[in-house]
Design a protein around this motif. Sequence first.
Motif: not given
Length: 62
Positions: A3, A5, A33-35, A46, A48
């Motif tokens: 978890q 960034c 967090l967002q992908p 890609r 996170r």
Amino acid sequence: MAQKCDLCGKGPQFGNNISHAHNTTRRRWNVNLQPVKAKVNGTSKRMRVCTSCIKTGKIVKG
């Protein structure tokens, strides 16, 4: 998966839940967090990323 960034390294914070009877148990506040697909060195990658990095414009979506 950690978890954390990928951009700023922000991770979870820890503290206590305190009940009305003042019983304490450990808890953690996770990072939002967002992908996302981001442009890194001209290529799409890609990652996170936390929402605060997305809001402040530290990342270029691609």
